[in-house]
Design a protein around this motif. Structure first.
Motif, PDB file in Angstrom:
ATOM      1  N   VAL A  67       7.125  12.346  15.819  1.00  0.00           N
ATOM      2  CA  VAL A  67       6.126  11.156  15.872  1.00  0.00           C
ATOM      3  C   VAL A  67       5.728  10.640  14.851  1.00  0.00           C
ATOM      4  O   VAL A  67       5.016   9.258  14.977  1.00  0.00           O
ATOM      5  CB  VAL A  67       5.248  11.391  17.153  1.00  0.00           C
ATOM      6  CG1 VAL A  67       6.042  11.968  18.485  1.00  0.00           C
ATOM      7  CG2 VAL A  67       4.281  12.491  16.614  1.00  0.00           C
ATOM      8  N   HIS A  68       5.910  11.065  13.442  1.00  0.00           N
ATOM      9  CA  HIS A  68       5.543  10.323  12.253  1.00  0.00           C
ATOM     10  C   HIS A  68       6.039  11.099  11.111  1.00  0.00           C
ATOM     11  O   HIS A  68       6.493  12.306  11.338  1.00  0.00           O
ATOM     12  CB  HIS A  68       3.922  10.661  12.023  1.00  0.00           C
ATOM     13  CG  HIS A  68       3.420   9.727  10.990  1.00  0.00           C
ATOM     14  ND1 HIS A  68       3.352  10.389   9.730  1.00  0.00           N
ATOM     15  CD2 HIS A  68       2.975   8.669  10.977  1.00  0.00           C
ATOM     16  CE1 HIS A  68       2.679   9.403   8.924  1.00  0.00           C
ATOM     17  NE2 HIS A  68       2.578   8.437   9.719  1.00  0.00           N
ATOM     18  N   PHE A  71       8.108   6.885  14.550  1.00  0.00           N
ATOM     19  CA  PHE A  71       7.843   7.452  16.175  1.00  0.00           C
ATOM     20  C   PHE A  71       8.850   7.308  16.954  1.00  0.00           C
ATOM     21  O   PHE A  71       9.677   6.399  17.023  1.00  0.00           O
ATOM     22  CB  PHE A  71       6.936   6.385  16.668  1.00  0.00           C
ATOM     23  CG  PHE A  71       6.210   6.998  17.913  1.00  0.00           C
ATOM     24  CD1 PHE A  71       5.239   7.935  18.112  1.00  0.00           C
ATOM     25  CD2 PHE A  71       6.786   6.368  19.238  1.00  0.00           C
ATOM     26  CE1 PHE A  71       4.805   8.345  19.571  1.00  0.00           C
ATOM     27  CE2 PHE A  71       6.367   6.477  20.424  1.00  0.00           C
ATOM     28  CZ  PHE A  71       5.487   7.778  20.660  1.00  0.00           C
ATOM     29  N   PHE A  73      10.369   8.622  20.871  1.00  0.00           N
ATOM     30  CA  PHE A  73       9.732   9.152  22.149  1.00  0.00           C
ATOM     31  C   PHE A  73      11.030   8.878  23.443  1.00  0.00           C
ATOM     32  O   PHE A  73      11.571   7.906  23.337  1.00  0.00           O
ATOM     33  CB  PHE A  73       8.588   8.851  22.609  1.00  0.00           C
ATOM     34  CG  PHE A  73       7.593   9.807  23.269  1.00  0.00           C
ATOM     35  CD1 PHE A  73       7.272  10.746  22.640  1.00  0.00           C
ATOM     36  CD2 PHE A  73       7.581   9.862  24.556  1.00  0.00           C
ATOM     37  CE1 PHE A  73       6.412  11.826  23.144  1.00  0.00           C
ATOM     38  CE2 PHE A  73       7.053  10.772  25.385  1.00  0.00           C
ATOM     39  CZ  PHE A  73       6.256  11.631  24.406  1.00  0.00           C
ATOM     40  N   SER A  81       5.286   7.127  26.802  1.00  0.00           N
ATOM     41  CA  SER A  81       5.410   6.908  24.992  1.00  0.00           C
ATOM     42  C   SER A  81       4.128   6.303  24.711  1.00  0.00           C
ATOM     43  O   SER A  81       3.736   6.414  23.420  1.00  0.00           O
ATOM     44  CB  SER A  81       6.663   6.134  24.760  1.00  0.00           C
ATOM     45  OG  SER A  81       6.737   4.793  25.238  1.00  0.00           O
ATOM     46  N   ASP A  82       3.637   4.942  25.287  1.00  0.00           N
ATOM     47  CA  ASP A  82       2.394   4.423  24.850  1.00  0.00           C
ATOM     48  C   ASP A  82       1.438   5.336  24.826  1.00  0.00           C
ATOM     49  O   ASP A  82       0.537   5.013  23.839  1.00  0.00           O
ATOM     50  CB  ASP A  82       2.311   3.111  25.561  1.00  0.00           C
ATOM     51  CG  ASP A  82       3.423   2.127  25.664  1.00  0.00           C
ATOM     52  OD1 ASP A  82       4.250   2.081  24.599  1.00  0.00           O
ATOM     53  OD2 ASP A  82       3.612   1.121  26.510  1.00  0.00           O
ATOM     54  N   TRP A  85       1.786   7.705  22.022  1.00  0.00           N
ATOM     55  CA  TRP A  85       1.675   7.029  20.427  1.00  0.00           C
ATOM     56  C   TRP A  85       0.211   6.909  20.212  1.00  0.00           C
ATOM     57  O   TRP A  85      -0.255   7.471  18.976  1.00  0.00           O
ATOM     58  CB  TRP A  85       2.126   5.728  20.508  1.00  0.00           C
ATOM     59  CG  TRP A  85       2.212   5.049  19.259  1.00  0.00           C
ATOM     60  CD1 TRP A  85       2.997   5.138  18.094  1.00  0.00           C
ATOM     61  CD2 TRP A  85       1.186   4.252  18.712  1.00  0.00           C
ATOM     62  NE1 TRP A  85       2.661   4.380  16.958  1.00  0.00           N
ATOM     63  CE2 TRP A  85       1.457   3.700  17.529  1.00  0.00           C
ATOM     64  CE3 TRP A  85      -0.056   3.622  19.328  1.00  0.00           C
ATOM     65  CZ2 TRP A  85       0.550   2.992  16.641  1.00  0.00           C
ATOM     66  CZ3 TRP A  85      -0.730   2.829  18.508  1.00  0.00           C
ATOM     67  CH2 TRP A  85      -0.493   2.552  17.389  1.00  0.00           C
ATOM     68  N   GLU A  86      -0.659   6.506  21.111  1.00  0.00           N
ATOM     69  CA  GLU A  86      -2.226   6.289  20.867  1.00  0.00           C
ATOM     70  C   GLU A  86      -2.782   7.851  20.559  1.00  0.00           C
ATOM     71  O   GLU A  86      -3.566   7.854  19.650  1.00  0.00           O
ATOM     72  CB  GLU A  86      -2.942   5.695  21.811  1.00  0.00           C
ATOM     73  CG  GLU A  86      -4.365   5.551  21.488  1.00  0.00           C
ATOM     74  CD  GLU A  86      -5.238   4.841  22.811  1.00  0.00           C
ATOM     75  OE1 GLU A  86      -6.255   4.747  22.409  1.00  0.00           O
ATOM     76  OE2 GLU A  86      -4.398   4.430  23.592  1.00  0.00           O
ATOM     77  N   CYS A  88      -1.329  10.611  19.423  1.00  0.00           N
ATOM     78  CA  CYS A  88      -0.881  10.972  18.298  1.00  0.00           C
ATOM     79  C   CYS A  88      -1.334  10.362  16.944  1.00  0.00           C
ATOM     80  O   CYS A  88      -1.625  10.940  15.853  1.00  0.00           O
ATOM     81  CB  CYS A  88       0.807  10.994  18.147  1.00  0.00           C
ATOM     82  SG  CYS A  88       1.503  12.240  19.115  1.00  0.00           S
ATOM     83  N   GLU A  89      -1.706   8.838  17.084  1.00  0.00           N
ATOM     84  CA  GLU A  89      -2.296   8.478  16.001  1.00  0.00           C
ATOM     85  C   GLU A  89      -3.892   8.882  15.779  1.00  0.00           C
ATOM     86  O   GLU A  89      -4.254   9.286  14.651  1.00  0.00           O
ATOM     87  CB  GLU A  89      -2.427   6.790  16.589  1.00  0.00           C
ATOM     88  CG  GLU A  89      -1.064   6.008  16.287  1.00  0.00           C
ATOM     89  CD  GLU A  89      -0.752   5.936  14.574  1.00  0.00           C
ATOM     90  OE1 GLU A  89      -1.625   5.364  13.830  1.00  0.00           O
ATOM     91  OE2 GLU A  89       0.234   6.314  14.221  1.00  0.00           O
TER      92      GLU A  89
END
Length: 278
Positions: A67-68, A71, A73, A81-82, A85-86, A88-89
């Motif tokens: 994911v980094h 990213f 997914f 996935s959205d 993403w948040e 993981c950030e």
């Protein structure tokens, strides 16, 4: 260690768990789209840990995604996935802040590990573990005893116990219930800092057990250096005579491939790069 004031909303952590449950409840043919084959494939979905090496499979399904710095997914289920993403950030921010604190605790600049390991391009891997109810849990294992391969590992779960940490004094494993973020120190942090931390930041050995009452879901984000980073003991505080390096240099890509391509077995991978004394 548990991290309580981490800045990740409980609602977001719950959404990740719920989305993960939806993913594993997809039809098998949908999940097979994301099977993957190589340890560095961006998306992999499967069973156990490494079925090509194991004599007995573990009671666990997984989804592993890089994911980094880029990213990736699955596109199913919708919206999953959205949310990830948040999450993981935010978890990456927590990891970098913790690594800054670790640097300072050893008398180094806060940015030492960040710069030395190129964390701006550091590899972050998202792993969703799904441990179904097991009719005979005494005969099965979710995952065997092992240490993790990166720098820090951040975990959340669905409040079902199953994580056990090796407890040297008790000569065995102890359950580790947690209701917030749990952070494990991993192999490359040990190899980088062992000689200057007096073992304070050794990677810990843990395992996952199963039960016959409830499905357990755990979400793990692995935080490591960039794939091309050569990891070696921290040079500012090494002395060739009084404090020689305990581990040899290793490229993170090579260490990751070795770790993920073999059976899980305690710290066996870390032992491979230890410098042997004559």
């Amino acid at each position: 260690m548990q991290v309580v004031n981490h800045g990740i909303p409980e609602s977001l952590m719950k959404a990740v768990i719920d989305g993960t449950c939806e993913f594993f409840n997809l039809p098998e043919e949908d999940k097979q789209e994301f099977a993957g084959k190589h340890v560095l494939d961006p998306i992999r979905c499967g069973t156990s840990f490494n079925t090509s090496k194991e004599n007995a499979f573990f009671w666990r399904d997984y989804l592993k995604v890089l994911v980094h710095p880029r990213f990736h997914f699955p596109y199913k289920p919708q919206g999953y996935s959205d949310i990830v993403w948040e999450y993981c950030e935010r978890s990456r921010q927590v990891a970098r802040k913790l690594l800054g604190g670790i640097s300072e605790s050893l008398g180094l600049e806060e940015s030492f590990l960040d710069k030395a390991l190129d964390l701006e391009l550091g590899l972050q891997t998202f792993v969703a573990n799904y441990y179904p109810r097991c009719p005979q849990p005494q005969l099965a294992m979710g995952l065997p005893a092992h240490s993790d391969q990166g720098l820090l590992t951040i975990l959340i779960n669905n409040q079902v116990e199953g994580l056990q940490l090796q407890h040297i004094k008790a000569n065995g494993f102890k359950s580790m219930p947690f209701n917030s973020l749990l952070v494990n120190t991993a192999d490359l942090l040990e190899s980088k800092l062992l000689k200057i931390s007096n073992g304070k930041y050794k990677s810990n050995v843990h395992r996952a057990v199963v039960n016959n009452k409830m499905t357990r879901i755990s979400i793990v984000t692995f935080h490591g250096p960039s794939l091309e980073t050569i990891v070696s003991p921290a040079s500012p505080l090494l002395d060739s005579d009084n404090s020689p390096a305990a581990y040899g240099p290793v490229k993170y890509r090579d260490y990751l491939e070795f770790h993920q391509s073999n059976q899980l077995d305690g710290k066996s991978c870390l032992e491979r790069i230890k410098i042997r004394k004559n």
